[in-house]
Design an enzyme around this catalytic site. Structure first.
Site, short mmCIF file in Angstrom:
data_model
loop_
_atom_site.label_atom_id
_atom_site.label_comp_id
_atom_site.label_asym_id
_atom_site.label_seq_id
_atom_site.Cartn_x
_atom_site.Cartn_y
_atom_site.Cartn_z
N GLU A 242 30.41 -2.16 8.10
CA GLU A 242 31.56 -2.90 7.54
C GLU A 242 31.23 -3.37 6.13
O GLU A 242 30.20 -4.02 5.91
CB GLU A 242 31.91 -4.08 8.44
CG GLU A 242 33.22 -4.75 8.04
CD GLU A 242 33.70 -5.78 9.06
OE1 GLU A 242 34.42 -6.69 8.65
OE2 GLU A 242 33.33 -5.66 10.24
N LYS B 222 33.86 -13.32 16.73
CA LYS B 222 33.60 -11.95 16.26
C LYS B 222 32.96 -11.98 14.88
O LYS B 222 32.03 -11.21 14.59
CB LYS B 222 34.91 -11.15 16.23
CG LYS B 222 34.73 -9.66 15.91
CD LYS B 222 34.79 -9.35 14.43
CE LYS B 222 34.61 -7.86 14.16
NZ LYS B 222 34.59 -7.55 12.71
N ASP C 48 18.96 -5.03 21.89
CA ASP C 48 20.15 -4.58 22.63
C ASP C 48 21.36 -5.43 22.23
O ASP C 48 21.55 -6.53 22.75
CB ASP C 48 19.86 -4.70 24.13
CG ASP C 48 20.98 -4.13 24.99
OD1 ASP C 48 22.08 -3.88 24.47
OD2 ASP C 48 20.75 -3.95 26.21
N HIS D 161 37.11 -8.80 0.69
CA HIS D 161 37.03 -7.66 1.61
C HIS D 161 37.66 -6.41 0.99
O HIS D 161 37.11 -5.31 1.10
CB HIS D 161 37.73 -8.01 2.92
CG HIS D 161 37.70 -6.91 3.92
ND1 HIS D 161 36.59 -6.60 4.67
CD2 HIS D 161 38.66 -6.02 4.30
CE1 HIS D 161 36.86 -5.58 5.47
NE2 HIS D 161 38.10 -5.22 5.27
#
Length: 422
Positions: free
Chosen positions: A79, A259, A275, A373
């Site tokens: 991202e 998130k 993991d 962004h």
């Protein structure tokens, strides 16, 4: 002439800088510069049905100050804006004295569940009275972890729904994440209990709700260091607190709030060979541990009118075991981080999560998430449209002033640019 910033350098110049600073050695830098894929033999032995390798970029968050130590933190992520945001938040944290981390325990949890037992209360009492026997079983099942100072630490037993007998095992896995250690001990104890009590073993496995491996990080910020050209730091800090309060009462916002935190955490987890799926499961279960899904961070005013942030979540990461000892880039990333223990690594990751949350909230409540962004997204679109390095410098300003930003616009503008350059 002003010295270029780290992000303005080429990849090879960045690597050379890290070597000059003594953060990477020359061998590691040459390996990263070559971008060598795994051998087919190694990749084929790591997973079933291997057909190729999937590449994502590896970046670095510079000078994250945690417990008065500076760390260079590897990020494996695709991202565009995440690494830039984390670096910005790391700088804010550094100006304000850095992040402070704590972890009270570091144990993994296993569950052994039996059904079809005649008298659940009798079975529960037997387990409670025979802990010494079960500890011996655990030691015999995995003697090597005992030699390293780990192993089974506690057993509790409960009757669930008047149907299930559940043994909860707390296991010290030392420097490993420990899934295989926990599962081996769980299975051995399950068979030992079944041999004494009968019944049916339903499952014997670790849980990713690793609530005995919780880590916290905190930071205290002078609001003045948050100010932008249009908003004061006081206003931004007030809105950061309000946005977090809103996440406490709106699950839709809480999901996105968390998130954003995991953007940074997952990037470090992947870069260090841990993991990320287990960490995600543990983090989100911890966020819902009281029955309502909550944000993993809190932000509030201190008595001195400083903005204080805190994060708390399970981070059962490892320094050894699994793919950590197999993947050469993971070994380099450990040296880049210069961490000595799994507990230290977990603290850094918690600090990254809090930093990522700070960056996201600051952007949301000030200029909006799209300003930074979309500048990075424009570059991705230009590359996807086929622009080379020379064309990028010409195409990006056109994209950023276009009424819409999408692949079709990027392709059309690139074609127009090429026609003009003929």
């Amino acid at each position: 002439m002003e010295k270029p910033k780290f992000y303005q350098l080429t990849k090879n110049e960045r690597l050379a800088t890290l070597v000059e600073q003594g953060i990477l050695n020359q061998t590691d830098a040459e390996f990263l510069a070559a971008a060598q894929p795994l051998s087919d033999e190694l990749a084929g032995n790591m997973i079933e049905n291997q057909i190729g390798q999937y590449q994502i970029p590896l970046g670095v968050v510079q000078d994250l100050l945690v417990n008065q130590t500076l760390y260079q933190v590897p990020f494996a992520i695709e991202e565009p804006s995440v690494v830039a945001a984390a670096n910005n938040a790391a700088k804010i944290g550094r100006i304000n004295g850095g992040f402070v981390t704590e972890s009270s325990t570091r144990k993994m949890t296993g569950e052994v569940v039996l059904v079809d037992l005649g008298d659940l209360k009798v079975a529960q009492d037997w387990v409670s009275c025979n802990n010494d026997l079960l500890f011996e079983v655990a030691q015999a099942a995995h003697p090597s972890i005992m030699k390293h100072g780990g192993g089974l630490r506690a057993i509790t037993v409960a009757i669930i729904d008047q149907r299930f007998l559940k043994l909860t095992l707390q296991i010290d896995t030392q420097e490993a994440m420990g899934a295989n250690i926990v599962n081996t001990i769980c299975e051995a104890i399950a068979h030992a209990v079944q041999q004494q009590l009968g019944g049916t073993i339903l499952l014997s496995v670790l849980t990713n709700a690793a609530f005995e491996a919780v880590v916290s990080a905190s930071v205290t910020i002078n609001p003045a260091t948050l100010a932008t050209s249009t908003l004061s730091g006081e206003v931004i800090a007030t809105k950061i607190i309000a946005a977090t309060d809103f996440a406490k009462v709106d699950v839709a916002r809480a999901a996105t709030h968390n998130k954003g935190i995991m953007n940074g955490i997952d990037a470090v987890i992947m870069a260090t060979g841990n993991d990320w799926r287990a960490i995600e499961a543990g983090a989100h279960s911890y966020a819902a541990r009281d029955g309502a899904y909550q944000p993993l961070t809190s932000w509030q005013w201190t008595a001195q009118r400083q903005l204080q942030g805190r994060i708390e979540l399970p981070l059962p990461v490892g320094m050894v075991g699994g793919s950590i000892g197999i993947l050469p880039t993971v070994q380099i990333n450990q040296r880049l981080l210069n961490v000595q223990s799994a507990r230290e690594l977990a603290g850094i990751i918690a600090a990254i999560g809090l930093a990522q949350n700070l960056a996201a909230l600051k952007a949301l409540v000030s200029d909006g998430i799209q300003k930074g962004h979309m500048a990075l997204q424009a570059k991705s679109l230009a590359i996807a449209a086929g622009a080379n390095d020379r064309e990028l410098t010409q195409l990006l300003p056109l994209l950023l002033t276009a009424p819409h930003l999408n692949t079709a616009i990027a392709t059309a503008l690139l074609a127009q640019l090429r026609a003009e350059n003929k």
